[in-house]
Write a protein that holds these residues in place. Structure first.
Motif, PDB file in Angstrom:
ATOM      1  N   VAL A   1       8.553   6.405 -18.566  1.00 13.19           N
ATOM      2  CA  VAL A   1       8.596   6.012 -19.987  1.00 13.19           C
ATOM      3  C   VAL A   1       8.374   7.193 -20.935  1.00 13.19           C
ATOM      4  N   ASP A   2       7.738   8.246 -20.437  1.00 10.25           N
ATOM      5  CA  ASP A   2       7.498   9.423 -21.292  1.00 10.25           C
ATOM      6  C   ASP A   2       8.762  10.271 -21.490  1.00 10.25           C
ATOM      7  N   LEU A   3       9.862   9.828 -20.893  1.00 13.77           N
ATOM      8  CA  LEU A   3      11.087  10.634 -20.984  1.00 13.77           C
ATOM      9  C   LEU A   3      11.799  10.533 -22.323  1.00 13.77           C
ATOM     10  N   LYS A   4      11.406   9.546 -23.135  1.00 19.28           N
ATOM     11  CA  LYS A   4      12.106   9.358 -24.414  1.00 19.28           C
ATOM     12  C   LYS A   4      12.139  10.677 -25.188  1.00 19.28           C
ATOM     13  N   ASP A   5      13.345  11.029 -25.639  1.00 22.05           N
ATOM     14  CA  ASP A   5      13.606  12.241 -26.432  1.00 22.05           C
ATOM     15  C   ASP A   5      13.429  13.555 -25.670  1.00 22.05           C
TER      16      ASP A   5
END
Ligand code: GLU
Length: 325
Positions: free
Chosen positions: A138-142
Motif C-alpha cells: 500500500v505504500d507504493l502509491k506515487d
C-alpha cells in the motif's frame, strides 16, 4: 556498405531461422530454449538443460542452446511462432496461454503448447530501497515502480498484487518498464524506488541490488485466502533471506509464487522430446547442482503443477519409468 548489408541479412536469417523444430538432412536437431534476462534463473536453468543434453550430442544428435529473452510471454510467442523450440514459462502464464485467457484473451487458446516438466518454484518478489519508506504494497502509491515489461511473466503478477491491495497500476503508481537485467542498477541509481520480479531464488538480480550502497529490503506480500481462491495458480511462498547476506530483512519474507515449467509445442517430434526428457531425468543429480534454485527438484515434483498437456515424447518416458500410467 554492401558487405555490412550482407552480414546484416545473414545475421537476420540466422536469428529468425534459429530453429526448425525438425531434424536436418543428416538427422541432427538444433534447438533453442527461450529463457529470460541474464540476472534471473531462467537463463542459467536453460544453460543447465542445454549442458546436460549436449553432453550426449554425439549419441542423441541433438544440440541445444539457451537464448536470453524478455521472459515467459516472449517465450510463449517465440515457441508458437516457431522461433523457439523450447521455452521456460511460469505455470500461471502457461495456463492462461493454453486456455486463451489474460494476455491471450484476444489471440485465443495457444493450443499447440505442451509442457515437458516443472522446474524450480518462483516467488513474486517485491524489493524496495530502504530509504523509500515502503513497508507494504500500500505504500507504493506515487512511487516509481518497475512492474515488469509486457514480454515478462511478472507483469501480470505485479498487476494482480497491486489490485489485491486496491492499487491501480495505471493511476496510482509511476510504473517504469525495465528489462529484468536493468532492475538492480535502476534501484541503486535511484531511478526507481522498488521493483517486482517473479523469479527463483537465489537470483543474480537481488544479489546485485543488495550489494550496492543503497540499502534494500524485501517487502512481504501477505494475501487473503480469497485471493488464492480466485487465482488458482498462485500459492503462498517464502523468500529465504539466508540467500542474501546484506539484505535489511531479519526474517524470511512471506509472498506468493508459481512454478517454472520447461515447455515446447507439438511441432517438436515425439522422439526428440523423449530423448531430451530421458537425458534430463537420468542426469537429475547433475542438473540440480548446476544452479541452487534447481536443487529442490525431484522426479516426483517435476510432474506437479503442470499447466498444459504433457508432450507425447515426455509422456512416453514417464510411462516407461512408471511415473505415469
Ligand atoms: N519469471 C520471469 C518471467 O517469466 C523470468 C524469471 C527468470 O528469468 O528467472 O518473465
Amino acid at each position: 556498405m554492401k558487405r555490412t548489408l550482407i552480414y546484416s541479412i545473414l545475421i537476420f536469417i540466422s536469428l529468425t531461422c534459429s530453429c526448425s523444430n525438425s531434424r536436418g538432412k543428416n538427422g541432427d536437431f538444433f534447438g533453442n530454449i527461450g529463457t529470460g534476462g541474464l540476472s534471473g534463473v531462467y537463463y542459467p536453468a536453460g544453460e543447465a538443460i542445454s549442458k546436460i543434453v549436449n553432453e550426449k550430442t554425439d549419441e542423441l544428435r541433438i544440440r541445444l542452446t539457451a537464448e536470453s529473452t524478455g521472459g515467459s510471454v516472449a517465450n510463449v510467442s517465440g515457441m508458437v511462432n516457431g522461433q523457439l523450440s523450447f521455452g521456460l514459462v511460469q505455470s500461471d502464464r502457461l495456463s492462461q496461454a493454453y486456455n486463451g485467457e489474460g494476455y491471450w484473451y484476444n489471440a485465443g487458446p495457444q493450443s499447440k503448447l505442451r509442457v515437458i516438466c516443472a522446474l524450480h518454484p518462483e516467488s513474486v518478489t517485491f524489493v524496495a530501497a530502504y530509504d523509500s519508506n515502503i513497508q507494504s504494497v500500500v505504500d507504493l502509491k506515487d512511487k516509481v515502480v518497475s512492474i515488469g515489461s509486457q514480454g515478462s511473466g511478472q507483469w501480470q503478477n505485479s498487476v494482480d498484487t497491486l489490485r489485491a491491495f486496491g492499487i491501480d497500476w495505471k493511476k496510482d503508481i509511476n510504473s517504469a518498464v525495465l528489462a529484468s537485467s536493468e532492475l538492480a542498477i535502476a534501484l541503486q541509481s535511484g531511478k526507481i524506488d522498488a521493483y517486482f520480479y517473479t523469479v527463483g531464488h537465489p537470483s543474480g538480480s537481488f544479489e546485485e541490488a543488495i550489494s550496492g550502497m543503497r540499502k534494500v529490503h524485501f517487502v512481504p506480500i501477505v494475501l487473503k485466502d480469497s485471493f488464492y481462491t480466485s487465482h488458482k495458480y498462485y500459492s503462498p511462498s517464502l523468500i529465504q533471506i539466508k540467500n542474501y547476506p546484506g539484505v535489511k530483512n531479519e526474517k524470511d519474507v512471506k509472498t506468493f509464487g508459481v512454478r517454472a515449467s520447461f515447455c515446447t509445442t507439438t511441432d517438436v517430434s515425439e522422439e526428440t522430446v523423449y530423448l531430451i526428457t530421458k537425458q534430463l531425468f537420468e542426469n537429475l543429480d547433475e542438473l540440480k547442482k548446476l544452479h541452487p534454485a534447481l536443487a529442490v527438484l525431484t522426479k516426483k515434483n517435476m510432474l506437479q503443477g503442470l499447466a498444459a498437456p504433457i508432450h507425447d515424447g515426455a509422456m512416453k518416458y514417464y510411462k516407461e519409468i512408471g511415473l505415469k500410467s
